[in-house]
Design an enzyme around this catalytic site. Sequence first.
Site, short mmCIF file in Angstrom:
data_model
loop_
_atom_site.label_atom_id
_atom_site.label_comp_id
_atom_site.label_asym_id
_atom_site.label_seq_id
_atom_site.Cartn_x
_atom_site.Cartn_y
_atom_site.Cartn_z
N CYS A 77 0.84 -1.21 0.00
CA CYS A 77 0.00 0.00 0.00
C CYS A 77 0.87 1.26 0.00
CB CYS A 77 -0.98 -0.03 1.17
SG CYS A 77 -2.30 1.21 1.00
N HIS B 24 -3.86 -4.89 0.36
CA HIS B 24 -3.34 -5.36 1.65
C HIS B 24 -3.48 -6.88 1.73
CE1 HIS B 24 -2.66 -1.57 3.82
NE2 HIS B 24 -3.64 -1.09 3.06
N GLU C 45 -2.29 -8.83 3.86
CA GLU C 45 -2.46 -9.24 5.27
C GLU C 45 -3.89 -9.09 5.74
OE1 GLU C 45 -1.31 -6.43 4.24
OE2 GLU C 45 -1.79 -4.80 5.62
#
Lengths: 247, 203
Positions: free
Chosen positions: B91, B180, B182
């Site tokens: 990001c 993202h 994660e």
Amino acid sequence: MPLPRLIPCLDVAGGRVVKGVRFRELRDVGDPVELGAAYSEAGADELVFLDVAATVEARGSAVEVAARVAERVSIPFTVGGGIRSVADATAVLEAGADKVGVNSAALARPALIEELAEVLGSQAVVVAIDTEGGRVRSHAATRDAARDVVEWARECEARGAGELLVTSIDRDGTRSGYDLELLARLRDAVSLPVIASGGAGCAEHVAAALQVAEAALLASILHENPARLVSLREELRDLGVPLRDAA
Amino acid sequence: MTRSPGLEPRPLRAAIAAYGAGNVRSVELALRRLGAETELVHEPAPLLDADLAVLPGVGSAASALAGLRERGLDEALRERAAAGRPILGICLGLQLALEETEEDGGVEGLGLAPGRAVRLREGRVPRIGWAPVHWAGPEPGGEAYWFAHSYAPETPAATATSEGIVAAVEAGPFLGVQFHPEKSGAAGLRFLRAVLERCLSRA
């Protein structure tokens, strides 16, 4: 545009999930981490944890809930309730949350929105707006904030909010459908993503909300039952709503 | 639960740059779920040593770059890139790695990859939500990942797009993603596992 989002909302008080009708008559319905994880498994696009009994002590528990949720789920989640400063918000984000929700604190001191956006980025700042009859209400909808909902939405955007979570108090808990007229007015007034909240009773209501808002908050429609989210997603797909494949 | 990614004989060591601008906790948890050893680093040495350096980031570009410089992590990342050692930018971490970003009135980036970050001009901004990502090459993908951004790369080094917006950038040892991983559930973990496996095959 990204795909329409379904966001189960868990109202938290004293570290437990609670549910009330029209913001009152709270009852205990489960553990926030277990329920959040189950919703994630059931295909939730993100989660919202709102501390509805936000006190000074509750703020510590919001950080703890955020840390425990982050250990269990790998989808985005928002924590709201009791966040009054950049320090409060930073603690929640450092624990693993993606966004903070602010409501009464932003109404009391609108510069809080700018402070949060500057440090955390707009994408992490959700302003929750509770509205009844076109007016904004604060303090868990118990007080008139003396503001027009569209004017407040515009001010939130100008100050750096990243999303608006708009709850119709008139519809909340009634299962009579989202306030589509209100959502359409807000969509035209701001260019931020809008999360619709309050009034979902069936898949058709959610599908209609997702025509005018980027996301739908789901609370009483799910009955704290993750299996209902699975069936609701199927019903929405049948209605032509392009939901994400969460597998 | 999560299958072991097969990181034998030793776990991969990932250093996550901690410079006051990022949801490092979620990155740490995701990499650990995949069996990697993680370390939050505030100084250059461990960032240079690790098998993989991760540059996460949320917030504003100017303050994030200041945070990197204060800790000498900007130079460490350039040194790592020059040595051909893998770096993953996520990001804002991707945007900082470009030559410049127009955020905060224009800020010079790390120059790990060509191009600049520009403000999104279409649709609702910030662009928040799940969106399909299509990769250049034989396996186009189409899986949805989580995005939350107001700026995006303009670069000749794009390797994936999402709704016409650059979603991944690759330049030598640097791989950056605008989404993202994660926070992208099972799809995100599959992506991160592939990154870890590629690091080990290079090691």
